[in-house]
Structures are given as structure tokens and as C-alpha cells.
Motif scaffolding. Sequence first.
Motif, mmCIF file in Angstrom:
data_model
loop_
_atom_site.group_PDB
_atom_site.id
_atom_site.type_symbol
_atom_site.label_atom_id
_atom_site.label_comp_id
_atom_site.label_asym_id
_atom_site.label_seq_id
_atom_site.Cartn_x
_atom_site.Cartn_y
_atom_site.Cartn_z
ATOM 1 N N THR A 85 -11.756 0.272 19.432
ATOM 2 C CA THR A 85 -12.125 0.722 20.673
ATOM 3 C C THR A 85 -11.458 2.256 21.053
ATOM 4 O OG1 THR A 85 -10.034 -0.347 21.698
ATOM 5 C CG2 THR A 85 -12.254 -1.510 21.998
ATOM 6 N N ASP A 86 -10.482 2.566 20.204
ATOM 7 C CA ASP A 86 -9.915 3.830 20.480
ATOM 8 C C ASP A 86 -10.487 4.634 19.298
ATOM 9 O OD1 ASP A 86 -8.525 3.027 18.285
ATOM 10 O OD2 ASP A 86 -6.545 3.842 18.768
ATOM 11 N N LEU A 87 -11.411 4.387 18.498
ATOM 12 C CA LEU A 87 -12.185 5.047 17.365
ATOM 13 C C LEU A 87 -11.330 5.197 16.303
ATOM 14 C CD1 LEU A 87 -13.859 7.927 19.363
ATOM 15 C CD2 LEU A 87 -14.705 5.690 19.127
ATOM 16 N N SER A 88 -10.545 4.332 16.090
ATOM 17 C CA SER A 88 -9.874 4.356 14.645
ATOM 18 C C SER A 88 -10.873 3.603 13.691
ATOM 19 C CB SER A 88 -8.678 3.430 14.859
ATOM 20 O OG SER A 88 -7.427 4.210 15.569
ATOM 21 N N GLN B 133 -24.071 15.191 10.709
ATOM 22 C CA GLN B 133 -22.813 15.040 9.944
ATOM 23 C C GLN B 133 -21.638 15.046 10.897
ATOM 24 O OE1 GLN B 133 -21.417 17.872 6.729
ATOM 25 N NE2 GLN B 133 -20.095 18.619 8.185
ATOM 26 N N ILE B 134 -20.791 13.900 10.860
ATOM 27 C CA ILE B 134 -19.368 13.835 11.656
ATOM 28 C C ILE B 134 -18.378 13.856 10.677
ATOM 29 C CG2 ILE B 134 -18.316 11.951 12.974
ATOM 30 C CD1 ILE B 134 -21.166 11.067 13.909
ATOM 31 N N THR B 135 -17.490 14.724 11.058
ATOM 32 C CA THR B 135 -16.022 14.935 10.367
ATOM 33 C C THR B 135 -14.931 14.400 11.142
ATOM 34 O OG1 THR B 135 -16.987 16.718 9.263
ATOM 35 C CG2 THR B 135 -14.683 16.502 9.344
ATOM 36 N N ILE B 136 -14.035 13.303 10.829
ATOM 37 C CA ILE B 136 -13.091 12.842 11.437
ATOM 38 C C ILE B 136 -11.590 13.296 10.780
ATOM 39 C CG2 ILE B 136 -11.824 10.830 12.152
ATOM 40 C CD1 ILE B 136 -14.635 9.644 12.693
ATOM 41 N N ILE B 137 -10.899 14.001 11.391
ATOM 42 C CA ILE B 137 -9.755 14.432 11.053
ATOM 43 C C ILE B 137 -8.656 13.507 11.659
ATOM 44 C CG2 ILE B 137 -7.876 16.422 10.704
ATOM 45 C CD1 ILE B 137 -10.473 16.832 9.352
ATOM 46 N N GLY B 138 -7.632 12.888 11.007
ATOM 47 C CA GLY B 138 -6.691 11.883 11.446
ATOM 48 C C GLY B 138 -5.623 11.677 10.673
ATOM 49 N N GLU B 139 -4.984 10.613 11.187
ATOM 50 C CA GLU B 139 -3.568 10.071 10.627
ATOM 51 C C GLU B 139 -3.879 8.815 9.947
ATOM 52 O OE1 GLU B 139 0.643 8.859 11.683
ATOM 53 O OE2 GLU B 139 0.313 10.889 12.088
ATOM 54 N N LEU C 62 -6.066 -0.112 5.808
ATOM 55 C CA LEU C 62 -5.698 1.601 6.299
ATOM 56 C C LEU C 62 -6.526 1.452 7.774
ATOM 57 C CD1 LEU C 62 -6.396 3.787 3.261
ATOM 58 C CD2 LEU C 62 -4.192 3.063 4.273
ATOM 59 N N GLN C 63 -5.746 2.195 8.682
ATOM 60 C CA GLN C 63 -6.313 2.425 10.067
ATOM 61 C C GLN C 63 -6.270 4.040 9.927
ATOM 62 O OE1 GLN C 63 -4.701 0.271 13.251
ATOM 63 N NE2 GLN C 63 -5.765 1.687 14.636
ATOM 64 N N ILE C 64 -7.558 4.853 10.318
ATOM 65 C CA ILE C 64 -7.453 6.013 10.248
ATOM 66 C C ILE C 64 -7.494 6.263 11.770
ATOM 67 C CG2 ILE C 64 -8.649 8.227 9.821
ATOM 68 C CD1 ILE C 64 -9.586 6.428 7.305
ATOM 69 N N VAL C 65 -6.622 6.771 12.311
ATOM 70 C CA VAL C 65 -6.327 7.161 13.812
ATOM 71 C C VAL C 65 -7.045 8.714 13.881
ATOM 72 C CG1 VAL C 65 -5.029 7.167 15.763
ATOM 73 C CG2 VAL C 65 -4.500 5.671 14.017
ATOM 74 N N PRO C 66 -8.087 9.022 14.716
ATOM 75 C CA PRO C 66 -8.573 10.263 14.564
ATOM 76 C C PRO C 66 -7.820 11.267 15.847
ATOM 77 C CG PRO C 66 -9.955 8.842 15.856
ATOM 78 C CD PRO C 66 -8.970 7.984 15.187
ATOM 79 N N ASN C 67 -7.838 12.306 15.434
ATOM 80 C CA ASN C 67 -7.058 13.244 16.668
ATOM 81 C C ASN C 67 -8.289 14.389 16.655
ATOM 82 O OD1 ASN C 67 -6.724 15.267 14.486
ATOM 83 N ND2 ASN C 67 -4.484 14.135 14.194
ATOM 84 N N TYR D 21 -14.648 17.888 19.166
ATOM 85 C CA TYR D 21 -13.842 16.918 20.244
ATOM 86 C C TYR D 21 -12.246 16.901 19.803
ATOM 87 C CZ TYR D 21 -18.551 15.408 21.447
ATOM 88 O OH TYR D 21 -19.937 15.335 21.951
ATOM 89 N N THR D 22 -11.555 16.956 20.722
ATOM 90 C CA THR D 22 -9.964 16.753 20.218
ATOM 91 C C THR D 22 -9.493 16.031 21.435
ATOM 92 O OG1 THR D 22 -9.574 18.862 21.936
ATOM 93 C CG2 THR D 22 -9.525 19.105 19.466
ATOM 94 N N LYS D 23 -8.569 15.205 20.811
ATOM 95 C CA LYS D 23 -7.820 14.006 21.549
ATOM 96 C C LYS D 23 -6.678 14.606 22.387
ATOM 97 C CE LYS D 23 -6.721 9.217 21.142
ATOM 98 N NZ LYS D 23 -6.436 8.073 20.254
ATOM 99 N N LYS D 24 -6.446 14.334 23.645
ATOM 100 C CA LYS D 24 -5.485 14.853 24.322
ATOM 101 C C LYS D 24 -5.063 13.295 25.036
ATOM 102 C CE LYS D 24 -4.939 19.420 25.010
ATOM 103 N NZ LYS D 24 -3.642 20.093 25.434
ATOM 104 N N ASN D 25 -3.648 12.942 24.672
ATOM 105 C CA ASN D 25 -3.257 11.407 25.106
ATOM 106 C C ASN D 25 -4.308 10.524 24.777
ATOM 107 O OD1 ASN D 25 -0.940 12.608 26.104
ATOM 108 N ND2 ASN D 25 -2.217 13.325 27.916
ATOM 109 N N THR D 26 -5.070 9.939 25.635
ATOM 110 C CA THR D 26 -6.076 8.965 25.193
ATOM 111 C C THR D 26 -7.658 9.457 25.446
ATOM 112 O OG1 THR D 26 -5.995 8.043 27.470
ATOM 113 C CG2 THR D 26 -4.315 6.872 25.907
#
Length: 180
Positions: free
Chosen positions: A49-52, A85-91, A144-149, A166-171
Motif C-alpha cells: 500500500t505504500d508503493l513498496s 516509462q516509470i522509474t522508481i528510485i528507492g532503498e 527484497l522490499q524496494i521502498v520508493p522515495n 513525484y517525491t515522497k515527503k513523510n507519507t
Amino acid sequence: MEESFFKVIKAELINGTVKKRHPFRYFSLATLSQGVPRQRTVVLRKMTTDLSLIVYTDTRSQKVMDIKNNPEVSALFYHPKKLMQITIIGEAQFVTDKQVVQQHWSSISNTSRRDYITTLAPGTSIKQPDAVDYNAQDYNFTVLQIVPNRIEYLQLKRPNHLRIAYTKKNTSWKGQFMVP
């Protein structure tokens, strides 16, 4: 207006988890290995639900070593029919809850489990393709869980291409149109 495109991103990623032939089912995952980018194709297993993003890998793989050294990753999805195209940057994070890992392990077929029970690590040299041995008692399965920012959406269309970051601020997520 940016919210409507964010809904498209969510819907397409969800489709990648439930529709076997959806172009987002397989995506490129990039890590850094001693300062050199490494890419590989992985399977999108689930989106939370948090897009991970949830993917599976062999515990002994190069990507696991890369992520231990630097958890920042990039995921690239491309839909050829929609020219999207969708690019996701995360941890990338390792799922350590044994019960959750066991639930994922139980959800995959016996045929797919063979990928995680080889006696040798992925990338090990062998004499021939049939020279792979298996040990069903010892699996090397990692979730693995990729948490996007950051998520970038690019839509190729005429008369104007469309790009939104799109950038993540808090939730919550904030969108900003960009020059394509």
C-alpha cells in the motif's frame, strides 16, 4: 492534475503483479557494485500500500551483496504499447520477518523454487547447463522490499511528451511537471 497520473502509475504497477503478460511484470533493477552500475531483470511479485515493490532473489546473488554495500536502487518499467516509462528510485531492504518470508516461499511453485535451491551460487562457472545440482533441504531465498522515495512518469505522446517527478515527503507524494 498530477494526482491522476499518480493513479495511473499505481494501477499499472498493480497490474504488473496480477497479470502475467503485463509489461510491468518484469523490470530492470539497477544497483551499484564497486562504483559500477549493474542491471538485471527481476519479477515484480507484489506492491504494498505504500508503493513498496516486492521481489525475490537468491541470498547468494550479486545484487544482495550490492545492496548490503549500498541499498540505493533504481527500478525501470516500460510499457511498449502505451509508450510509458516509470522509474522508481528507492532503498532496497531485506525482509527479515521469518514468518513473512515463509509466506512468500509458500506462495511460489515447486518449479520456481528450484531457482533458490542450487548447490552453487548464481554466477558460478559450470561446465555445461545440465551441470546444476540442487539441494531441496537448503534454500537460499531472500525477499527484497524496494521502498520508493522518487517516482518519475514519462509518457511519450504528440504533440508533447509528458514527464512528472513525484517525491515522497513523510507519507505523502508531491508531483512536479518536468521538461521531458
